[in-house]
Design a protein around this motif. Structure first.
Motif, PDB file in Angstrom:
ATOM      1  N   GLU A  18      51.961  33.230  18.795  1.00  0.00           N
ATOM      2  CA  GLU A  18      51.023  32.368  19.562  1.00  0.00           C
ATOM      3  C   GLU A  18      51.934  32.340  21.060  1.00  0.00           C
ATOM      4  O   GLU A  18      51.159  32.314  21.964  1.00  0.00           O
ATOM      5  N   GLU A  19      53.277  32.327  20.863  1.00  0.00           N
ATOM      6  CA  GLU A  19      54.069  32.151  21.984  1.00  0.00           C
ATOM      7  C   GLU A  19      53.855  33.614  22.739  1.00  0.00           C
ATOM      8  O   GLU A  19      53.623  33.507  24.103  1.00  0.00           O
ATOM      9  N   PHE A  20      53.781  34.512  22.135  1.00  0.00           N
ATOM     10  CA  PHE A  20      53.484  35.793  22.954  1.00  0.00           C
ATOM     11  C   PHE A  20      52.310  35.931  23.488  1.00  0.00           C
ATOM     12  O   PHE A  20      51.972  36.226  24.841  1.00  0.00           O
ATOM     13  N   PHE A  21      51.061  35.578  22.723  1.00  0.00           N
ATOM     14  CA  PHE A  21      49.607  35.703  23.586  1.00  0.00           C
ATOM     15  C   PHE A  21      49.329  34.659  24.483  1.00  0.00           C
ATOM     16  O   PHE A  21      48.689  34.844  25.229  1.00  0.00           O
ATOM     17  N   GLY A  22      50.282  33.431  24.170  1.00  0.00           N
ATOM     18  CA  GLY A  22      49.953  32.486  25.220  1.00  0.00           C
ATOM     19  C   GLY A  22      50.806  32.956  26.551  1.00  0.00           C
ATOM     20  O   GLY A  22      50.117  32.625  27.531  1.00  0.00           O
ATOM     21  N   ARG A  23      51.799  33.727  26.593  1.00  0.00           N
ATOM     22  CA  ARG A  23      52.454  34.190  27.826  1.00  0.00           C
ATOM     23  C   ARG A  23      51.625  35.228  28.383  1.00  0.00           C
ATOM     24  O   ARG A  23      51.690  35.304  29.399  1.00  0.00           O
ATOM     25  N   VAL A  24      51.179  36.124  27.277  1.00  0.00           N
ATOM     26  CA  VAL A  24      50.325  37.058  28.180  1.00  0.00           C
ATOM     27  C   VAL A  24      49.118  36.454  28.810  1.00  0.00           C
ATOM     28  O   VAL A  24      48.732  36.872  29.815  1.00  0.00           O
ATOM     29  N   ARG A  25      48.414  35.420  28.115  1.00  0.00           N
ATOM     30  CA  ARG A  25      47.373  34.755  28.924  1.00  0.00           C
ATOM     31  C   ARG A  25      47.609  34.115  30.215  1.00  0.00           C
ATOM     32  O   ARG A  25      47.091  34.144  31.201  1.00  0.00           O
ATOM     33  N   ASP A  26      48.839  33.376  30.186  1.00  0.00           N
ATOM     34  CA  ASP A  26      49.110  32.290  31.297  1.00  0.00           C
ATOM     35  C   ASP A  26      49.860  33.155  32.108  1.00  0.00           C
ATOM     36  O   ASP A  26      49.853  32.794  33.526  1.00  0.00           O
ATOM     37  N   GLU A  27      50.607  34.148  31.998  1.00  0.00           N
ATOM     38  CA  GLU A  27      51.600  34.861  32.893  1.00  0.00           C
ATOM     39  C   GLU A  27      50.943  36.243  33.153  1.00  0.00           C
ATOM     40  O   GLU A  27      51.269  36.466  34.535  1.00  0.00           O
ATOM     41  N   LEU A  28      50.323  36.952  32.280  1.00  0.00           N
ATOM     42  CA  LEU A  28      50.295  38.377  32.644  1.00  0.00           C
ATOM     43  C   LEU A  28      48.634  38.511  33.178  1.00  0.00           C
ATOM     44  O   LEU A  28      48.536  39.225  34.070  1.00  0.00           O
TER      45      LEU A  28
END
Length: 111
Positions: A18-28
């Protein structure tokens, strides 16, 4: 149309999905959407696969109308910024990512 595909081959570290995909969504994703010339961005999170398939955690696809637009994207000042954020997010990932460029033909379903 050309599609530049990034294959994230490997696995997200245990308990960090969830952290990985949250960062993909929010940052990338905001960076990917800003690339010049891009006409569509698709982020695919795998939900199932064949038992003998390679471990793929995510697929990113970016569409461009032609090679000139793709070249402009690759020369963009956004690219180094995107790469730096990708490297930071990849600390949550065990594996590698690589790119493919393909010429796309979109077919409509048969009636």
């Amino acid at each position: 149309m050309l599609t530049r595909t990034a294959i994230y081959e490997g696995t997200v570290r245990d308990g960090r999905e969830e952290e990985f995909f949250g960062r993909v969504r929010d940052e990338l994703e905001p960076l990917w959407r800003r690339f010049p010339g891009v006409t569509a961005v698709r982020v695919q999170r795998l939900v199932s696969k064949d038992p003998d398939a390679r471990p793929i955690a995510m697929i990113l696809e970016m569409d461009f109308p032609d090679q000139q637009a793709l070249d402009a994207c690759l020369a963009s000042s956004i690219r180094p910024e995107s790469h730096a954020v990708t490297e930071a997010v990849m600390t949550l990932f065990e594996g590698r990512f690589y790119h493919l460029v393909s010429e796309v033909t979109v077919l409509t379903p048969a009636a």
